[in-house]
Design an enzyme around this catalytic site. Sequence first.
Site, short mmCIF file in Angstrom:
data_model
loop_
_atom_site.label_atom_id
_atom_site.label_comp_id
_atom_site.label_asym_id
_atom_site.label_seq_id
_atom_site.Cartn_x
_atom_site.Cartn_y
_atom_site.Cartn_z
N GLY A 88 53.32 79.23 32.67
CA GLY A 88 52.89 78.68 33.96
C GLY A 88 52.23 77.33 33.86
N GLY B 84 54.02 74.45 32.98
CA GLY B 84 54.99 73.37 33.17
C GLY B 84 55.54 72.78 31.89
N ASP C 63 56.28 71.45 39.79
CA ASP C 63 55.94 71.18 38.38
C ASP C 63 56.32 69.76 37.99
OD1 ASP C 63 55.39 73.88 38.40
OD2 ASP C 63 56.36 74.30 36.49
O1 PMV Z 1 56.87 77.56 36.23
P1 PMV Z 1 55.62 78.22 36.68
O2 PMV Z 1 55.38 79.55 36.06
O3 PMV Z 1 54.46 77.31 36.69
O4 PMV Z 1 55.82 78.65 38.23
C1 PMV Z 1 56.18 77.72 39.16
C2 PMV Z 1 55.59 78.07 40.47
C3 PMV Z 1 56.42 78.91 41.42
O5 PMV Z 1 55.89 78.64 42.70
C4 PMV Z 1 56.25 80.40 41.12
C5 PMV Z 1 57.90 78.58 41.40
C6 PMV Z 1 58.25 77.21 41.97
O6 PMV Z 1 59.40 76.81 41.80
O7 PMV Z 1 57.40 76.56 42.61
#
Ligand code: PMV
Length: 321
Positions: A105, A107, A152
């Site tokens: 989570g 990025g 991200d």
């Molecule tokens: O890649 P992560 O685990 O940081 O999750 C991204 C955040 C979400 O909202 C769950 C997915 C997205 O595409 O925004």
Amino acid sequence: MPSTSASAPAKIILVGEHAVVYNRPAIAVPVNAVRARVAIHPLIGQPSGNIQISAPGINLDSALKDLDIHHPLRVIIDSTLSTLGIALPPAFKLIITSTIPFAAGMGSSAAVSVAVVRGLTNFLGHPLQNDMVNSLAHEVEKIHHGTPSGIDNSVIAYNQPIYFCKEKPVELLHLPTALTLVIADSGIAASTSSLVNGVRSRWQANAPAYERLFDQIGELADLSRQALESGEYSNLGKLMTENHGLLVSMGVSTQELDQLVNAALNSGALGAKLTGSGGGGNIVALVGSNFKNEIEQSLTAAGAKRVITTQILPISSGENY
Ligand code: PMV
């Protein structure tokens, strides 16, 4: 062409993950304490177009042409070269290293893409603007996650706190005073796409309940923006903790993440929540002027495998990469 290097930060979502996929606003900040780095060295005497890739962290050492055409590293390099209109670049070796936890989570995939675009375009003498770096990295996120919101790659490409709403221009946020965050890793790897798909199935099964949850999270993001921009960090902390409760209702938290959130709150954090897709990965705790050490220690005692403390400074340090 001389050797060159570039890097990109990790990121944390402060408020709004998952709901952001459904067009609600979210807030994210860069985390400069951990980074993806790229070094590029010319291969003197080698024919043009010879590109070698090395990423020791994933045991990759290969010619670019031998990677699958859908491999994220091949896609980001090919699309960067085609954006620059360069078919046969001088021979080079590109080496990727990263201190960003993988599948947690923070990025890591978007940071690698941004660092590769910056390194490559610097090496070739044609640096690109943030918005172009952002859109190249977004295309690669689609390979990793299917339907990424784009939050991200945006926060990492701009390297500043952002207020983000899908398909709208990114808004940069300015903090009046420094913000201290403690990030704790559950040590459990989680797949963003399976978590996002799980939310989608539950939304399809019960759209009214999930739309309500998304609306509530969107409202928290708007209130958090006000709290962030006016320096009301204890209020921001409460909103983050409230957001965690809604993510629990959405079914993306775990016992380990809840335990870390409670440990942070019980040792003096202003607020805490899981961050990113959940199912594992990290929690983020907002720290006031006291209790930083107590929070770090209690997170470790509650099972955190790694604790990172980072400060988001009021004025951009000017360090973009
Ligand atoms: O890649 P992560 O685990 O940081 O999750 C991204 C955040 C979400 O909202 C769950 C997915 C997205 O595409 O925004």
